[in-house]
Design a protein around this motif. Structure first.
Motif, PDB file in Angstrom:
ATOM      1  N   ARG A   1      48.567  47.144  17.672  1.00  7.77           N
ATOM      2  CA  ARG A   1      48.494  46.849  16.228  1.00  7.77           C
ATOM      3  C   ARG A   1      48.390  45.345  15.924  1.00  7.77           C
ATOM      4  NH1 ARG A   1      53.766  49.470  14.242  1.00  7.77           N
ATOM      5  NH2 ARG A   1      54.387  48.522  16.233  1.00  7.77           N
ATOM      6  N   PRO A   2      49.317  44.513  16.379  1.00  7.10           N
ATOM      7  CA  PRO A   2      49.176  43.086  16.063  1.00  7.10           C
ATOM      8  C   PRO A   2      47.951  42.448  16.708  1.00  7.10           C
ATOM      9  CG  PRO A   2      50.963  43.423  17.627  1.00  7.10           C
ATOM     10  CD  PRO A   2      50.562  44.774  17.140  1.00  7.10           C
ATOM     11  N   ILE A   3      47.555  42.967  17.874  1.00  4.41           N
ATOM     12  CA  ILE A   3      46.375  42.415  18.545  1.00  4.41           C
ATOM     13  C   ILE A   3      45.133  42.683  17.701  1.00  4.41           C
ATOM     14  CG2 ILE A   3      44.931  42.554  20.615  1.00  4.41           C
ATOM     15  CD1 ILE A   3      47.485  43.387  22.149  1.00  4.41           C
ATOM     16  N   VAL A   4      45.005  43.906  17.196  1.00  9.16           N
ATOM     17  CA  VAL A   4      43.862  44.261  16.348  1.00  9.16           C
ATOM     18  C   VAL A   4      43.905  43.496  15.030  1.00  9.16           C
ATOM     19  CG1 VAL A   4      42.833  46.132  14.992  1.00  9.16           C
ATOM     20  CG2 VAL A   4      43.480  46.529  17.370  1.00  9.16           C
ATOM     21  N   ILE A   5      45.097  43.357  14.457  1.00  8.34           N
ATOM     22  CA  ILE A   5      45.234  42.634  13.182  1.00  8.34           C
ATOM     23  C   ILE A   5      44.749  41.195  13.335  1.00  8.34           C
ATOM     24  CG2 ILE A   5      46.892  41.678  11.526  1.00  8.34           C
ATOM     25  CD1 ILE A   5      48.583  44.229  11.980  1.00  8.34           C
ATOM     26  N   CYS A   6      45.215  40.520  14.376  1.00  6.22           N
ATOM     27  CA  CYS A   6      44.846  39.112  14.578  1.00  6.22           C
ATOM     28  C   CYS A   6      43.361  38.957  14.894  1.00  6.22           C
ATOM     29  CB  CYS A   6      45.689  38.513  15.696  1.00  6.22           C
ATOM     30  SG  CYS A   6      47.456  38.407  15.310  1.00  6.22           S
ATOM     31  N   ALA A   7      42.840  39.836  15.757  1.00  9.04           N
ATOM     32  CA  ALA A   7      41.434  39.719  16.156  1.00  9.04           C
ATOM     33  C   ALA A   7      40.493  40.022  14.996  1.00  9.04           C
ATOM     34  CB  ALA A   7      41.148  40.643  17.335  1.00  9.04           C
ATOM     35  N   THR A   8      40.745  41.108  14.283  1.00  8.28           N
ATOM     36  CA  THR A   8      39.848  41.478  13.176  1.00  8.28           C
ATOM     37  C   THR A   8      39.957  40.498  12.011  1.00  8.28           C
ATOM     38  OG1 THR A   8      41.548  43.023  12.362  1.00  8.28           O
ATOM     39  CG2 THR A   8      39.788  43.932  13.739  1.00  8.28           C
ATOM     40  N   SER A   9      41.127  39.933  11.795  1.00  6.76           N
ATOM     41  CA  SER A   9      41.273  38.917  10.741  1.00  6.76           C
ATOM     42  C   SER A   9      40.392  37.714  11.050  1.00  6.76           C
ATOM     43  CB  SER A   9      42.733  38.484  10.609  1.00  6.76           C
ATOM     44  OG  SER A   9      43.549  39.542  10.161  1.00  6.76           O
ATOM     45  N   ASP A  10      40.394  37.299  12.323  1.00  6.96           N
ATOM     46  CA  ASP A  10      39.529  36.200  12.745  1.00  6.96           C
ATOM     47  C   ASP A  10      38.064  36.522  12.487  1.00  6.96           C
ATOM     48  OD1 ASP A  10      40.825  33.927  13.493  1.00  6.96           O
ATOM     49  OD2 ASP A  10      41.010  34.443  15.599  1.00  6.96           O
ATOM     50  N   VAL A  11      37.659  37.710  12.896  1.00 10.17           N
ATOM     51  CA  VAL A  11      36.263  38.111  12.724  1.00 10.17           C
ATOM     52  C   VAL A  11      35.868  38.096  11.255  1.00 10.17           C
ATOM     53  CG1 VAL A  11      34.651  40.036  12.898  1.00 10.17           C
ATOM     54  CG2 VAL A  11      36.111  39.474  14.841  1.00 10.17           C
ATOM     55  N   LEU A  12      36.709  38.675  10.410  1.00 13.40           N
ATOM     56  CA  LEU A  12      36.380  38.765   8.981  1.00 13.40           C
ATOM     57  C   LEU A  12      36.277  37.384   8.341  1.00 13.40           C
ATOM     58  CD1 LEU A  12      38.598  41.802   7.941  1.00 13.40           C
ATOM     59  CD2 LEU A  12      36.110  41.723   8.030  1.00 13.40           C
ATOM     60  N   VAL A  13      37.256  36.531   8.642  1.00 13.78           N
ATOM     61  CA  VAL A  13      37.280  35.196   8.027  1.00 13.78           C
ATOM     62  C   VAL A  13      36.069  34.379   8.456  1.00 13.78           C
ATOM     63  CG1 VAL A  13      38.482  32.984   8.067  1.00 13.78           C
ATOM     64  CG2 VAL A  13      39.762  35.077   7.671  1.00 13.78           C
ATOM     65  N   ILE A  14      35.806  34.336   9.766  1.00 13.70           N
ATOM     66  CA  ILE A  14      34.731  33.486  10.282  1.00 13.70           C
ATOM     67  C   ILE A  14      33.360  34.062   9.949  1.00 13.70           C
ATOM     68  CG2 ILE A  14      33.728  32.496  12.379  1.00 13.70           C
ATOM     69  CD1 ILE A  14      36.579  32.592  13.559  1.00 13.70           C
ATOM     70  N   ALA A  15      33.198  35.379  10.123  1.00 13.80           N
ATOM     71  CA  ALA A  15      31.902  36.001   9.841  1.00 13.80           C
ATOM     72  C   ALA A  15      31.543  35.884   8.358  1.00 13.80           C
ATOM     73  CB  ALA A  15      31.921  37.471  10.261  1.00 13.80           C
ATOM     74  N   ALA A  16      32.522  36.091   7.479  1.00 13.34           N
ATOM     75  CA  ALA A  16      32.256  35.985   6.040  1.00 13.34           C
ATOM     76  C   ALA A  16      31.862  34.557   5.669  1.00 13.34           C
ATOM     77  CB  ALA A  16      33.484  36.417   5.249  1.00 13.34           C
ATOM     78  N   ASP A  17      32.539  33.575   6.267  1.00 20.37           N
ATOM     79  CA  ASP A  17      32.225  32.176   5.990  1.00 20.37           C
ATOM     80  C   ASP A  17      30.829  31.810   6.490  1.00 20.37           C
ATOM     81  OD1 ASP A  17      32.971  29.410   5.201  1.00 20.37           O
ATOM     82  OD2 ASP A  17      32.869  29.041   7.343  1.00 20.37           O
ATOM     83  N   HIS A  18      30.499  32.251   7.705  1.00 20.13           N
ATOM     84  CA  HIS A  18      29.187  31.949   8.268  1.00 20.13           C
ATOM     85  C   HIS A  18      28.078  32.687   7.526  1.00 20.13           C
ATOM     86  CE1 HIS A  18      30.727  30.504  12.478  1.00 20.13           C
ATOM     87  NE2 HIS A  18      31.253  29.836  11.457  1.00 20.13           N
ATOM     88  N   LEU A  19      28.368  33.909   7.085  1.00 19.93           N
ATOM     89  CA  LEU A  19      27.367  34.659   6.324  1.00 19.93           C
ATOM     90  C   LEU A  19      27.071  33.968   5.002  1.00 19.93           C
ATOM     91  CD1 LEU A  19      25.597  37.170   6.038  1.00 19.93           C
ATOM     92  CD2 LEU A  19      27.573  38.371   5.061  1.00 19.93           C
ATOM     93  N   LYS A  20      28.111  33.449   4.376  1.00 23.21           N
ATOM     94  CA  LYS A  20      27.916  32.724   3.120  1.00 23.21           C
ATOM     95  C   LYS A  20      27.071  31.475   3.354  1.00 23.21           C
ATOM     96  CE  LYS A  20      31.571  30.870   1.317  1.00 23.21           C
ATOM     97  NZ  LYS A  20      32.868  30.732   0.611  1.00 23.21           N
ATOM     98  N   ASP A  21      27.319  30.779   4.466  1.00 18.90           N
ATOM     99  CA  ASP A  21      26.523  29.600   4.793  1.00 18.90           C
ATOM    100  C   ASP A  21      25.063  29.967   5.037  1.00 18.90           C
ATOM    101  OD1 ASP A  21      28.736  27.992   4.588  1.00 18.90           O
ATOM    102  OD2 ASP A  21      29.139  27.962   6.748  1.00 18.90           O
ATOM    103  N   GLN A  22      24.837  31.110   5.701  1.00 13.48           N
ATOM    104  CA  GLN A  22      23.471  31.531   6.000  1.00 13.48           C
ATOM    105  C   GLN A  22      22.727  31.930   4.725  1.00 13.48           C
ATOM    106  OE1 GLN A  22      21.821  31.554   8.895  1.00 13.48           O
ATOM    107  NE2 GLN A  22      23.522  30.840  10.144  1.00 13.48           N
ATOM    108  N   GLU A  23      23.432  32.555   3.794  1.00 16.83           N
ATOM    109  CA  GLU A  23      22.791  33.016   2.570  1.00 16.83           C
ATOM    110  C   GLU A  23      22.396  31.867   1.652  1.00 16.83           C
ATOM    111  OE1 GLU A  23      25.634  35.791   1.064  1.00 16.83           O
ATOM    112  OE2 GLU A  23      24.715  37.495   2.115  1.00 16.83           O
ATOM    113  N   VAL A  24      22.950  30.697   1.920  1.00 11.65           N
ATOM    114  CA  VAL A  24      22.579  29.521   1.123  1.00 11.65           C
ATOM    115  C   VAL A  24      21.112  29.178   1.311  1.00 11.65           C
ATOM    116  CG1 VAL A  24      22.935  27.027   0.886  1.00 11.65           C
ATOM    117  CG2 VAL A  24      24.889  28.559   1.051  1.00 11.65           C
ATOM    118  N   VAL A  25      20.564  29.529   2.469  1.00 13.76           N
ATOM    119  CA  VAL A  25      19.184  29.152   2.767  1.00 13.76           C
ATOM    120  C   VAL A  25      18.174  30.173   2.262  1.00 13.76           C
ATOM    121  CG1 VAL A  25      19.914  27.883   4.806  1.00 13.76           C
ATOM    122  CG2 VAL A  25      19.135  30.235   5.048  1.00 13.76           C
ATOM    123  N   ILE A  26      18.608  31.130   1.414  1.00 14.16           N
ATOM    124  CA  ILE A  26      17.654  32.048   0.811  1.00 14.16           C
ATOM    125  C   ILE A  26      16.618  31.219   0.052  1.00 14.16           C
ATOM    126  CG2 ILE A  26      17.358  33.760  -1.011  1.00 14.16           C
ATOM    127  CD1 ILE A  26      18.428  34.999   1.445  1.00 14.16           C
ATOM    128  N   GLY A  27      15.352  31.532   0.263  1.00 13.67           N
ATOM    129  CA  GLY A  27      14.293  30.759  -0.379  1.00 13.67           C
ATOM    130  C   GLY A  27      13.616  29.814   0.593  1.00 13.67           C
TER     131      GLY A  27
END
Length: 304
Positions: free
Chosen positions: A42-68
């Protein structure tokens, strides 16, 4: 701005978050073993998935800036895949939290919120308005200053502080609350102790964050991002400070060969890696802790 390709998009939004999440999974596994003598998923999954969500969401937002731009077609094609990836990780996180005590959810929310709000302009005008009403109209000029958007990333040294604190103390509190273990563990996991692991992790994670800032020194200086190397205005001074801090940890915990080896490895990377070093090599710095935790696990498993 560089054109986004399929490989760069997948690397940024999917692979990099997974690589970072592995380090959190390894560290939380060690804490779980130190506290209760086994690995609780449980704590292993919580920590790992939290990392994925935070970093992936941030990087996705950065990538979407280049629309156009010329990379817009790639982004539009792979964004649904990225969102599915985020949804799967969110589902795993919710499942792990639902089977954990409420405190685990609370600590997860507390320690992930700064990352989600890292580059978000925060409007504090409401607070300013309330204070203006309490203090009086004579302070309207000071209240106008409060209405300027507040961005966590722009606070000097905050990136290194948050990274070191969240990836050490934050992970510890999530694991501790999920396992409901006593503050003083009854399990003997020599040569490890929880206090030493926390200090080592905080220094190691902070050091890696600062090394990432060394890598981005020119970009951060040009953009006015107040990282530690930019504030010191010297990569040499930054390296000297990191060396002293890692050496202090090495000396204090010299009875633990894994912390000693990790600290020596980190010191070597401080002087080997630089702003011209290809980014993939900085993954060695990211896993300068994980490598030696895994080494300990292998030796323990085979009774060596």
């Amino acid at each position: 701005m560089a054109t986004t390709t399929a490989s760069s998009f997948i690397s940024s939004v999917i692979l990099q978050p997974i690589i970072v999440a592995i380090s959190s999974a390894v560290y939380s596994s060690l804490l779980s073993y130190e506290m209760v003598g086994n690995l609780d998923w449980r704590p292993i999954v919580i920590c790992a998935t939290s990392d994925v969500l935070v970093i992936a969401a941030d990087h996705l937002k950065d990538q979407e800036v280049v629309i156009g731009t010329r990379g817009a077609a790639v982004i539009k094609r792979f964004t649904p895949l990225a969102r599915i990836f985020l949804a799967l990780n969110a589902s795993l996180l919710v499942a792990a939290l639902s089977l954990s005590p409420p405190k685990a959810t609370l600590f997860t929310a507390i320690f992930t919120s700064p990352a989600f709000l890292w580059t978000t302009p925060l409007d504090v005008s409401r607070i300013g308005t309330m204070l203006k009403r309490l203090i009086g109209a004579n302070y309207s000029q000071e209240m106008d200053k409060a209405r300027k958007p507040f961005i966590i990333k722009r606070v000097p040294g905050m990136k290194a502080f948050f990274s070191g604190t969240i990836r050490s103390c934050g992970v510890f509190l999530v694991v501790h609350s999920a396992l409901q273990s006593p503050w003083k563990s009854t399990h003997n996991a020599l040569p490890w102790t929880i206090a030493e692991t926390l200090v080592w992790s905080m220094v190691n994670r902070t050091g890696h964050c600062i090394m990432s800032d060394v890598r981005d020194y020119d970009e951060d200086k040009e953009a006015g991002v107040p990282t530690i190397p930019v504030l010191l205005d010297s990569l040499l001074k930054t390296r000297m400070i990191l060396t002293v801090v890692h050496a202090a940890v090495l000396t204090a915990f010299r009875h633990n060969p894994f912390i000693v080896a990790s600290s020596c490895f980190a010191i070597a990377l401080v002087w080997i890696l630089g702003k011209d070093t290809p980014k993939p090599y900085f993954r060695l710095s990211l896993h300068s802790q994980s490598i030696f935790i895994v080494t300990y696990a292998v030796l323990l498993t085979f009774g060596l």
